[in-house]
Motif scaffolding. Structure first.
Motif, PDB file in Angstrom:
ATOM      1  N   LYS A 115       0.836  -1.190   0.000  1.00 44.81           N
ATOM      2  CA  LYS A 115       0.000   0.000   0.000  1.00 44.81           C
ATOM      3  C   LYS A 115       0.881   1.255   0.000  1.00 44.81           C
ATOM      4  O   LYS A 115       2.062   1.151   0.310  1.00 44.81           O
ATOM      5  N   TYR A 142      -1.982  -4.736   4.326  1.00 45.36           N
ATOM      6  CA  TYR A 142      -2.087  -3.996   5.582  1.00 45.36           C
ATOM      7  C   TYR A 142      -1.668  -4.954   6.698  1.00 45.36           C
ATOM      8  O   TYR A 142      -2.508  -5.581   7.364  1.00 45.36           O
ATOM      9  N   SER A 145      -3.046  -5.615  10.384  1.00 44.37           N
ATOM     10  CA  SER A 145      -4.393  -6.154  10.601  1.00 44.37           C
ATOM     11  C   SER A 145      -4.390  -7.650  10.870  1.00 44.37           C
ATOM     12  O   SER A 145      -5.439  -8.235  11.109  1.00 44.37           O
ATOM     13  N   HIS A 212      -7.082   1.997   7.741  1.00 48.24           N
ATOM     14  CA  HIS A 212      -7.580   0.632   7.549  1.00 48.24           C
ATOM     15  C   HIS A 212      -7.944  -0.003   8.891  1.00 48.24           C
ATOM     16  O   HIS A 212      -8.958  -0.703   9.003  1.00 48.24           O
ATOM     17  N   GLU A 215     -11.273   1.302   9.949  1.00 47.74           N
ATOM     18  CA  GLU A 215     -12.373   0.674   9.224  1.00 47.74           C
ATOM     19  C   GLU A 215     -12.568  -0.774   9.650  1.00 47.74           C
ATOM     20  O   GLU A 215     -13.698  -1.254   9.765  1.00 47.74           O
ATOM     21  N   LEU A 216     -11.466  -1.483   9.875  1.00 52.96           N
ATOM     22  CA  LEU A 216     -11.530  -2.880  10.302  1.00 52.96           C
ATOM     23  C   LEU A 216     -12.290  -3.024  11.611  1.00 52.96           C
ATOM     24  O   LEU A 216     -13.181  -3.864  11.739  1.00 52.96           O
ATOM     25  N   GLU A 219     -16.101  -0.529  11.285  1.00 54.82           N
ATOM     26  CA  GLU A 219     -16.962  -0.600  10.103  1.00 54.82           C
ATOM     27  C   GLU A 219     -17.793   0.667   9.930  1.00 54.82           C
ATOM     28  O   GLU A 219     -18.822   0.666   9.236  1.00 54.82           O
ATOM     29  N   TRP A 359     -12.316 -13.324   5.993  1.00 52.61           N
ATOM     30  CA  TRP A 359     -11.871 -11.934   5.965  1.00 52.61           C
ATOM     31  C   TRP A 359     -10.380 -11.872   5.644  1.00 52.61           C
ATOM     32  O   TRP A 359      -9.581 -12.647   6.151  1.00 52.61           O
ATOM     33  N   PRO A 361      -7.552  -8.381   4.059  1.00 46.34           N
ATOM     34  CA  PRO A 361      -7.538  -7.041   3.454  1.00 46.34           C
ATOM     35  C   PRO A 361      -7.446  -7.143   1.935  1.00 46.34           C
ATOM     36  O   PRO A 361      -6.389  -7.416   1.385  1.00 46.34           O
ATOM     37  N   ARG A 364     -10.784  -3.828  -1.951  1.00 44.72           N
ATOM     38  CA  ARG A 364     -11.706  -2.798  -1.459  1.00 44.72           C
ATOM     39  C   ARG A 364     -11.050  -1.964  -0.378  1.00 44.72           C
ATOM     40  O   ARG A 364     -11.249  -0.744  -0.314  1.00 44.72           O
ATOM     41  N   ALA A 365     -10.260  -2.610   0.481  1.00 45.00           N
ATOM     42  CA  ALA A 365      -9.514  -1.869   1.507  1.00 45.00           C
ATOM     43  C   ALA A 365      -8.482  -0.957   0.852  1.00 45.00           C
ATOM     44  O   ALA A 365      -8.249   0.167   1.312  1.00 45.00           O
ATOM     45  N   SER A 368     -10.267   2.149  -0.551  1.00 46.50           N
ATOM     46  CA  SER A 368     -10.640   3.061   0.521  1.00 46.50           C
ATOM     47  C   SER A 368      -9.438   3.879   0.985  1.00 46.50           C
ATOM     48  O   SER A 368      -9.545   5.084   1.240  1.00 46.50           O
TER      49      SER A 368
END
Length: 395
Positions: A115, A142, A145, A212, A215-216, A219, A359, A361, A364-365, A368
């Motif tokens: 990233k 990421y 995470s 991230h 968001e994780l 949500e 799940w 990353p 979509r992550a 964002s």
């Protein structure tokens, strides 16, 4: 406990672009990918200097003929082999992510990319459409995470242990670049070059991790944000070495994000605190095996990884070793690579049941995170005005 018996019949043949000699991130990718037997690194283009890259790959135990001078040569030659690579790690500077990832998808490969994913949301979404069209897995690295206690925090939030969420504070604010270290550090120099790093420095390098994580755990959907950026080392302008972002979420919660490389005296200071109307939780990556849980009117609790009182039915909270023994950064990365391996197998087997509950990353992550950077740059350029996040417009 972690299930070490969950292994593929044959490891996934893996290639790598970048991450050569001296690269900490390159080492993290390689050792984590091969940790649980899901992946086997067989090819690479590790360095802009072909001879140095081949020497490095050979020292890792690779066939010298599969240590290529560049990614285009790697993709062309591996496509001709019956045992060619099936997935590609993109561990190069930011400016190259889009072109390499696109070429890899067009070659029919699964992609694991560093990233920030691209410079623009339009580029990132093009990769998303291509990955969907080719039915390829696209993961964005990421790495933090993968820590189990973050998923414990996420589960607590989802179960309502904190009540209604009100505030979130996320930060990644180290002090290692509080002086002009780029004068003698190649790794720092490219991160502060807009032609290579893109439109941001610390927001892209550090802030996307914090975003991230936010968001994780929560949500929450960002409605709008405003950003203030500084270049305390003037030669870094127009890129920032410090930034503050204010966030308004849909539903009324608010948040802040601080990204900095000039927080003098700080080692990492990557933290996230989530505040509800009943309780708060806080996680700090320098103490990743603990989660601080504070219920209003009660003594503060420290929750430890691997303990029986944690939620047990979420597989992402799994532990590789018993509580009390510290799991760390490479364990978190290996947790993610394990999930990438499961996802890749499920894709190959058209196992939608596994994919629907797994799940990791994904792209979509990554999209964002790129949208965060676009909004922050726009806001800062307009005197920290509020900018609509509006990610749905890109989906």
């Amino acid at each position: 406990m972690f299930n070490e018996e969950q292994r593929p019949e044959q490891p996934i043949r893996l290639g790598m672009i970048g991450g050569g000699r001296g690269s900490e991130i390159g080492y993290a990718h390689r050792t984590s990918a091969e940790r649980d037997g899901f992946f086997n690194l067989v090819a690479g283009a590790f360095d802009l200097d072909p001879e140095r890259g081949q020497a490095f790959g050979t020292n890792l135990g690779l066939d010298p003929n599969r240590c290529y001078p560049n990614y285009l040569t790697l993709l062309a030659h591996e496509a001709q082999r019956p045992d060619g690579i099936q997935a590609l790690i993109v561990a190069t500077p930011n400016a190259t992510h889009y072109a390499i990832s696109k070429a890899a998808l067009e070659a029919g490969l699964h992609v694991i990319c560093e990233k920030p994913l691209t410079f623009t949301v339009a580029q990132a979404q093009e990769l998303q459409h291509l990955a969907s069209q080719k039915q390829r897995m696209f993961a964005v690295m990421y790495g933090y995470s993968g820590y189990p206690m973050l998923h414990q925090a996420r589960e607590m939030i989802q179960r309502g242990d904190l009540g209604t969420l009100r505030m979130v504070h996320a930060q990644f604010a180290h002090g290692f670049h509080s002086q002009a270290v780029e004068e003698h550090s190649a790794g720092a120099k490219w991160r502060m070059n807009p032609e290579v790093a893109g439109p941001t420095y610390v927001l892209g390098d550090l802030g996307t991790h914090s975003f991230h994580m936010l968001e994780l755990l929560t949500e929450l959907e960002v409605d709008e944000l405003c950003c203030m950026r500084q270049s305390f080392i003037p030669t870094r302008a127009p890129l920032e070495d410090n930034a503050h972002v204010w966030l308004k979420f849909k539903g009324g919660a608010i948040g802040t994000l601080w990204a900095s490389s000039v927080n003098a005296g700080s080692v990492h200071q990557q933290k996230i605190r989530v505040v509800g109307d009943k309780a708060s939780i806080e996680w700090w990556d320098e103490h990743p095996n603990q989660l601080t849980y504070a219920i209003q009117g009660q003594p503060v609790q420290i929750l430890d990884r691997g303990m029986a009182y944690l939620y047990r039915d979420n597989p992402a909270i799994c532990t590789r070793i018993g509580g009390g023994h510290a799991e760390g950064f490479l364990d978190a990365w290996a947790n993610l690579y394990h999930r990438y391996g499961v996802a890749l197998q499920a894709l190959e087997q058209h196992d939608q049941s596994t994919l629907s509950t797994l799940w990791y990353p994904d792209i979509r992550a990554g999209i964002s995170g790129v949208r965060l950077l676009e909004c922050c740059v726009e806001s800062a350029q307009h005197h920290s005005s509020w900018v609509k996040f509006n990610l749905n417009a890109y989906q």
